[in-house]
Design a protein around this motif. Structure first.
Motif, PDB file in Angstrom:
ATOM      1  N   GLY A   5       0.784  -1.220   0.000  1.00  0.00           N
ATOM      2  CA  GLY A   5       0.000   0.000   0.000  1.00  0.00           C
ATOM      3  C   GLY A   5       0.816   1.270   0.000  1.00  0.00           C
ATOM      4  N   SER A   6       2.092   1.175   0.341  1.00  0.00           N
ATOM      5  CA  SER A   6       2.938   2.377   0.415  1.00  0.00           C
ATOM      6  C   SER A   6       4.202   2.244  -0.419  1.00  0.00           C
ATOM      7  CB  SER A   6       3.309   2.652   1.875  1.00  0.00           C
ATOM      8  OG  SER A   6       3.981   1.536   2.437  1.00  0.00           O
ATOM      9  N   GLN A   7       4.177   1.363  -1.414  1.00  0.00           N
ATOM     10  CA  GLN A   7       5.391   1.098  -2.185  1.00  0.00           C
ATOM     11  C   GLN A   7       5.829   2.287  -3.035  1.00  0.00           C
ATOM     12  OE1 GLN A   7       4.960  -1.945  -5.181  1.00  0.00           O
ATOM     13  NE2 GLN A   7       2.754  -1.623  -5.319  1.00  0.00           N
ATOM     14  N   ILE A   8       4.928   3.251  -3.252  1.00  0.00           N
ATOM     15  CA  ILE A   8       5.336   4.444  -3.993  1.00  0.00           C
ATOM     16  C   ILE A   8       6.468   5.183  -3.276  1.00  0.00           C
ATOM     17  CG2 ILE A   8       3.596   5.921  -2.880  1.00  0.00           C
ATOM     18  CD1 ILE A   8       3.365   7.417  -5.536  1.00  0.00           C
ATOM     19  N   LEU A   9       6.482   5.094  -1.940  1.00  0.00           N
ATOM     20  CA  LEU A   9       7.567   5.727  -1.188  1.00  0.00           C
ATOM     21  C   LEU A   9       8.887   5.041  -1.487  1.00  0.00           C
ATOM     22  CD1 LEU A   9       5.832   6.229   2.284  1.00  0.00           C
ATOM     23  CD2 LEU A   9       6.223   7.936   0.496  1.00  0.00           C
ATOM     24  N   ASN A  10       8.864   3.733  -1.642  1.00  0.00           N
ATOM     25  CA  ASN A  10      10.071   2.989  -1.983  1.00  0.00           C
ATOM     26  C   ASN A  10      10.546   3.360  -3.389  1.00  0.00           C
ATOM     27  OD1 ASN A  10      11.963   0.710  -1.249  1.00  0.00           O
ATOM     28  ND2 ASN A  10      11.106  -0.121  -3.128  1.00  0.00           N
ATOM     29  N   GLN A  11       9.583   3.586  -4.305  1.00  0.00           N
ATOM     30  CA  GLN A  11       9.930   3.961  -5.672  1.00  0.00           C
ATOM     31  C   GLN A  11      10.545   5.358  -5.737  1.00  0.00           C
ATOM     32  OE1 GLN A  11       6.165   3.488  -7.616  1.00  0.00           O
ATOM     33  NE2 GLN A  11       6.223   1.247  -7.530  1.00  0.00           N
ATOM     34  N   LEU A  12      10.214   6.197  -4.753  1.00  0.00           N
ATOM     35  CA  LEU A  12      10.751   7.559  -4.721  1.00  0.00           C
ATOM     36  C   LEU A  12      12.140   7.618  -4.082  1.00  0.00           C
ATOM     37  CD1 LEU A  12       7.553   9.552  -3.689  1.00  0.00           C
ATOM     38  CD2 LEU A  12       8.689   9.601  -5.912  1.00  0.00           C
ATOM     39  N   LEU A  13      12.617   6.482  -3.559  1.00  0.00           N
ATOM     40  CA  LEU A  13      13.906   6.471  -2.871  1.00  0.00           C
ATOM     41  C   LEU A  13      15.044   6.876  -3.800  1.00  0.00           C
ATOM     42  CD1 LEU A  13      15.687   5.802  -0.419  1.00  0.00           C
ATOM     43  CD2 LEU A  13      15.694   3.418  -1.175  1.00  0.00           C
ATOM     44  N   GLN A  14      15.082   6.284  -4.990  1.00  0.00           N
ATOM     45  CA  GLN A  14      16.181   6.595  -5.903  1.00  0.00           C
ATOM     46  C   GLN A  14      16.156   8.047  -6.382  1.00  0.00           C
ATOM     47  OE1 GLN A  14      16.577   3.626  -8.962  1.00  0.00           O
ATOM     48  NE2 GLN A  14      16.615   1.927  -7.513  1.00  0.00           N
ATOM     49  N   PRO A  15      14.995   8.604  -6.797  1.00  0.00           N
ATOM     50  CA  PRO A  15      14.983  10.035  -7.132  1.00  0.00           C
ATOM     51  C   PRO A  15      15.406  10.921  -5.960  1.00  0.00           C
ATOM     52  CG  PRO A  15      12.995   8.978  -7.950  1.00  0.00           C
ATOM     53  CD  PRO A  15      13.697   7.965  -7.110  1.00  0.00           C
ATOM     54  N   ALA A  16      15.054  10.510  -4.731  1.00  0.00           N
ATOM     55  CA  ALA A  16      15.438  11.302  -3.558  1.00  0.00           C
ATOM     56  C   ALA A  16      16.947  11.319  -3.388  1.00  0.00           C
ATOM     57  CB  ALA A  16      14.765  10.746  -2.307  1.00  0.00           C
ATOM     58  N   VAL A  17      17.578  10.170  -3.622  1.00  0.00           N
ATOM     59  CA  VAL A  17      19.044  10.102  -3.524  1.00  0.00           C
ATOM     60  C   VAL A  17      19.690  10.965  -4.602  1.00  0.00           C
ATOM     61  CG1 VAL A  17      21.049   8.575  -3.723  1.00  0.00           C
ATOM     62  CG2 VAL A  17      19.036   7.823  -2.446  1.00  0.00           C
ATOM     63  N   VAL A  18      19.128  10.914  -5.819  1.00  0.00           N
ATOM     64  CA  VAL A  18      19.655  11.735  -6.918  1.00  0.00           C
ATOM     65  C   VAL A  18      19.532  13.219  -6.596  1.00  0.00           C
ATOM     66  CG1 VAL A  18      19.337  12.362  -9.345  1.00  0.00           C
ATOM     67  CG2 VAL A  18      19.214   9.959  -8.649  1.00  0.00           C
ATOM     68  N   ALA A  19      18.446  13.603  -5.896  1.00  0.00           N
ATOM     69  CA  ALA A  19      18.238  15.014  -5.546  1.00  0.00           C
ATOM     70  C   ALA A  19      19.327  15.547  -4.637  1.00  0.00           C
ATOM     71  CB  ALA A  19      16.874  15.181  -4.883  1.00  0.00           C
ATOM     72  N   LEU A  20      20.013  14.647  -3.933  1.00  0.00           N
ATOM     73  CA  LEU A  20      21.110  15.078  -3.067  1.00  0.00           C
ATOM     74  C   LEU A  20      22.282  15.632  -3.866  1.00  0.00           C
ATOM     75  CD1 LEU A  20      21.089  12.106  -0.513  1.00  0.00           C
ATOM     76  CD2 LEU A  20      20.296  14.434  -0.102  1.00  0.00           C
ATOM     77  N   ALA A  21      22.239  15.453  -5.189  1.00  0.00           N
ATOM     78  CA  ALA A  21      23.320  15.978  -6.035  1.00  0.00           C
ATOM     79  C   ALA A  21      23.274  17.495  -6.149  1.00  0.00           C
ATOM     80  CB  ALA A  21      23.241  15.360  -7.431  1.00  0.00           C
ATOM     81  N   LEU A  22      22.131  18.132  -5.831  1.00  0.00           N
ATOM     82  CA  LEU A  22      22.025  19.588  -5.960  1.00  0.00           C
ATOM     83  C   LEU A  22      23.014  20.329  -5.064  1.00  0.00           C
ATOM     84  CD1 LEU A  22      20.731  22.122  -7.088  1.00  0.00           C
ATOM     85  CD2 LEU A  22      18.922  21.887  -5.362  1.00  0.00           C
ATOM     86  N   PRO A  23      23.038  20.051  -3.740  1.00  0.00           N
ATOM     87  CA  PRO A  23      24.051  20.734  -2.920  1.00  0.00           C
ATOM     88  C   PRO A  23      25.473  20.362  -3.326  1.00  0.00           C
ATOM     89  CG  PRO A  23      22.929  19.038  -1.641  1.00  0.00           C
ATOM     90  CD  PRO A  23      22.151  19.219  -2.921  1.00  0.00           C
ATOM     91  N   LEU A  24      25.647  19.152  -3.845  1.00  0.00           N
ATOM     92  CA  LEU A  24      26.960  18.728  -4.324  1.00  0.00           C
ATOM     93  C   LEU A  24      27.406  19.603  -5.502  1.00  0.00           C
ATOM     94  CD1 LEU A  24      29.252  16.606  -4.294  1.00  0.00           C
ATOM     95  CD2 LEU A  24      27.845  15.212  -5.818  1.00  0.00           C
TER      96      LEU A  24
END
Length: 230
Positions: free
Chosen positions: A57-76
């Motif tokens: 029921g909440s697997q969409i959060l798991n699918q958003l994990l990789q985009p969230a990690v990629v978003a960490l590239a902005l401060p980098l």
């Protein structure tokens, strides 16, 4: 068995509540992820709901994990000028950190009598989940348990990482960020970004570099450790 419709709002609601609690009380032990788990797990046990139904029921959060990690590239990216100026030392620090993370956990496990399968499962504990599971599978470990090891390492780093750095007197933002990202990947990086933007940027860098280094070195390091402790 069908999923449960309220698992997604429960996950989001528990995390947001935990964030507000952590922001108000400012206690490091009240890590939002840790508090959210403390809310959800007892509830699932009380209602006798299998984790597979909750996850569905909440697997969409798991699918958003990789985009969230990629978003960490902005401060980098925004700290790229500093990275270019110190790229040799940064790569060296991440290389040593990755090697230490792999050797220490695996060596202790083998010394305590763990099987090669369990040792391979523990080896990639300090990199982000997708990489850890891939490395574990390539070494004939158990990817699902590797994901749990990654979660534990991340939560411990997010909760106690800054406390340890303060006790050691480490004040340089770059050094603090690299240490957190090296030891506790995305969860630690998220916490580092909350504390200081520049610290979060260097933690993001360590997360990326350590993931690459671990992926490249693990196939060579693991047989050597098995031979040493076999």
């Amino acid at each position: 068995m069908s999923d449960i419709w309220w698992s997604l709002p429960l996950s989001v609601g528990a995390f947001m509540l935990a964030r507000r609690l952590a922001a108000k009380l400012k206690i490091s032990l009240l890590n939002p992820l840790l508090v959210a788990m403390a809310i959800i797990i007892p509830l699932l046990l009380l209602l006798h709901i299998p984790y597979t139904r909750y996850f569905a029921g909440s697997q969409i959060l798991n699918q958003l994990l990789q985009p969230a990690v990629v978003a960490l590239a902005l401060p980098l990216y925004e700290q790229m000028h500093q990275i270019r100026a110190r790229w040799k030392s940064l790569i060296g620090v991440c290389f040593i950190g990755s090697l230490t993370a792999m050797v220490s956990g695996t060596a202790i496990a083998l010394w305590m009598g763990a099987t090669p399968e369990i040792a391979a499962t523990i080896l990639p504990k300090s990199v982000t989940t997708p990489i850890a599971m891939a490395v574990s599978a390539s070494l004939h470990g158990i990817p699902a348990i590797s994901a749990i090891c990654v979660l534990i390492a991340g939560v411990l780093g997010a909760v106690f990482g800054h406390m340890v750095l303060n006790l050691l007197g480490i004040k340089t933002r770059a050094a603090r960020g690299l240490a957190i990202g090296n030891a506790s990947h995305a969860l630690g990086t998220a916490r580092a970004a909350e504390v200081d933007y520049q610290e979060g940027a260097f933690s993001s860098l360590a997360l990326v570099l350590c993931g690459i280094i671990t992926s490249l070195l693990a196939p060579f390091i693991f047989p050597l450790l098995l031979h040493a402790f076999g």
